[in-house]
Design a protein around this motif. Sequence first.
Motif, mmCIF file in Angstrom:
data_model
loop_
_atom_site.group_PDB
_atom_site.id
_atom_site.type_symbol
_atom_site.label_atom_id
_atom_site.label_comp_id
_atom_site.label_asym_id
_atom_site.label_seq_id
_atom_site.Cartn_x
_atom_site.Cartn_y
_atom_site.Cartn_z
ATOM 1 N N GLU A 462 0.785 -1.355 0.186
ATOM 2 C CA GLU A 462 -0.011 0.079 -0.025
ATOM 3 C C GLU A 462 0.841 1.256 0.215
ATOM 4 N N PHE A 463 1.966 1.298 0.592
ATOM 5 C CA PHE A 463 2.813 2.546 0.820
ATOM 6 C C PHE A 463 4.208 2.425 0.312
ATOM 7 N N LYS A 464 4.434 1.554 -0.715
ATOM 8 C CA LYS A 464 5.745 1.606 -1.190
ATOM 9 C C LYS A 464 6.210 2.811 -2.124
ATOM 10 N N ASN A 465 5.239 3.383 -2.556
ATOM 11 C CA ASN A 465 5.562 4.429 -3.469
ATOM 12 C C ASN A 465 5.740 5.773 -2.678
ATOM 13 N N LEU A 585 8.177 -3.810 8.150
ATOM 14 C CA LEU A 585 7.692 -3.021 7.297
ATOM 15 C C LEU A 585 8.838 -2.465 6.181
ATOM 16 N N ALA A 586 10.006 -1.771 7.046
ATOM 17 C CA ALA A 586 10.890 -1.381 6.159
ATOM 18 C C ALA A 586 11.423 -2.530 5.054
ATOM 19 N N TYR A 587 11.520 -3.783 5.317
ATOM 20 C CA TYR A 587 12.268 -5.005 4.588
ATOM 21 C C TYR A 587 11.273 -4.946 3.474
ATOM 22 N N HIS A 588 9.875 -5.092 3.717
ATOM 23 C CA HIS A 588 8.907 -5.458 2.745
ATOM 24 C C HIS A 588 9.045 -4.200 1.565
ATOM 25 N N ILE A 589 8.889 -2.854 2.213
ATOM 26 C CA ILE A 589 8.963 -1.679 1.355
ATOM 27 C C ILE A 589 10.344 -1.871 0.276
ATOM 28 N N ALA A 590 11.355 -2.149 0.965
ATOM 29 C CA ALA A 590 12.628 -2.164 0.135
ATOM 30 C C ALA A 590 12.501 -3.364 -0.894
ATOM 31 N N VAL A 591 11.949 -4.557 -0.425
ATOM 32 C CA VAL A 591 12.027 -5.593 -1.433
ATOM 33 C C VAL A 591 10.995 -5.334 -2.429
#
Length: 610
Positions: A462-465, A585-591
């Motif tokens: 949802e927030f990756k961008n 959360l940081a991990y998944h956004i970066a991946v």
Amino acid sequence: MCGIVGYIGNKNCVPILINGLKRLEYRGYDSAGIGILQDQKSLVIKNKGKVTLLEERIQNLNLISNVGIAHTRWATHGIPNELNAHPHSNHDGTLFIIHNGIIENFLVLKKNLLNQGYRFNSETDSEVLVHLIDSFIKEGNDLTKSVQLALNEVAGTYGLAVIYSGEPDKIVAARKGSPLVVGLGENENFIASDVSAILSHTKQVVYLEDGEVAVITKNSFNAKTIYNKEIEKEVHEITLTLEEIDKGGYPHFMLKEIMEQPETVRNSLRGRIVLDEGTSKLGGLIDVIDRLINAKRIIITACGTSWHAGLVGEYMIEQFCRIPTEVEYASEFRYRNPIVNKEDAILFISQSGETADTLAALQEAKMKGALVLGICNVVGSSIARETNSGVYTHAGPEIGVASTKAFTSQLVVLALISLLIARRKNMSLVDGKALAEEILAIPDKIESILKLNDKIEQIAEEFKNAKNFLYLGRGYNFPVALEGALKLKEISYIHAEGYPAAEMKHGPIALIDENMPAIFIAPKDSTYEKIISNIQEVKARGGRIIAIANEDDNEIDKLVDFSIKIPQTIRMLMPILTVIPLQLLAYHIAVKKGLNVDQPRNLAKSVTVE
Ligand code: G6P
């Protein structure tokens, strides 16, 4: 966390063991050793440093043997040096052992063995094992029986392998709390602390369980319990590739390290809580405890994530020990001629124990006569050696550049130090016991938070961008807000800032609009109502909100866009739980952004330059 590999068969074991050690080096790399039987004689070669050094040393020795064991060490008791490296031998060099784990009652066992005339060469807990087994062999027992009898006297954890020149056709291995696997081949068998060491030779393996002893010869394998009960073992076929195995089946070291936190926190706690007395036992502080308790002031100095741990430590120490505490960046401390005197105690927190700024700050403080203490992960590292005393975090090697498991272990150690001081000052037995019990319950609570991984991954989608993130927390969770923001910055390159939630209205609130996600760390504690007001303020300005809240908090869902629910604990320990969803959360956004999470651009794991 050390690496174990053993071989028995028709081939020369030496290259097999050295290659096996190289595969295990990620588990520990401060020293390495090999022990083989050659013409009925035993030979042990070991050294400080990497496996390649060992390899160079034995290159010209023309060692040929069909049975041997080898070890790569990640020190827990005793600095990395040749004497403390494994294998450890008995006096006449006929018996040797490699060991992974911690023997908790080694001091008692050592005393008994010293009384029987045994001499010790190393500072390790592991060496007691070889002399203990030797004492049972001297009583007339065979090797297997002697190992079983010895392990009946041992408290703690072990993955071990033993060779005895009196019975050169076998390796005896045992496991409790430290992984051990037997590899089955054609006219050859293997033992290893993880399959990566033997996978190029066989895919048929048997996993030992706690309390089991395996006896392997070149053509046979059997398992018994340490009480000599026969057991049937199932043979498994390995399907993973070597690369997948190094990372424990996880796609990245960072995820592996996040996921192993229940275990690493247990390791940080092992043998250190004395529940009956409602206190902690920290061997590394014994000599300085009076000076520490009477310190007029405590200063905590560190960099990066370790500095965030220090901020939580300040809250803990001031709340429970009532000693004024300050936290300072090591880089600032070293250059500004700080006021330090002999009645100060200065804590240096460092995962690597090698960070240049922290080391320089330590030298400055030492020169000014303060009591200097280390909280380090890497045993025998420069900061660990240069401090008078200290406490190791025992989180195991951390490979991912963004620190995760080292942070939670640092918090656990700071909680143990606070408990120790508080009980020696004015904390009651009842309160001490309650705190100790809460600390012991933490690993299971982390386990339950890790089960939210899929949900957190959906939130990341949802927030990756997003281009910016705000992390907000109060009290003990303010440093967690800083740490959550740092994790995101480090690996996803998204600009993120951490703030004490109440400070938002003094500036950052100007940034809030529908494009600025805000993460609130909002467990139910004395600041909960205030943080709910801060959430309302963001909501009113169209900001999207993720809240880290307690499991029983249903009200918060009416205010926020996403919530991640975690178990309750006391305020002081909350950061150990609230940080876990932020790491994920940081991990998944970066991946999801396709970035290299284990080796983010421009960063280094250990910064040994200014
Ligand atoms: C580097 C690492 C950080 C770490 C900091 C301090 O910047 O990238 O993850 O927190 O150094 O390291 P230390 O080993 O002293 O804890």
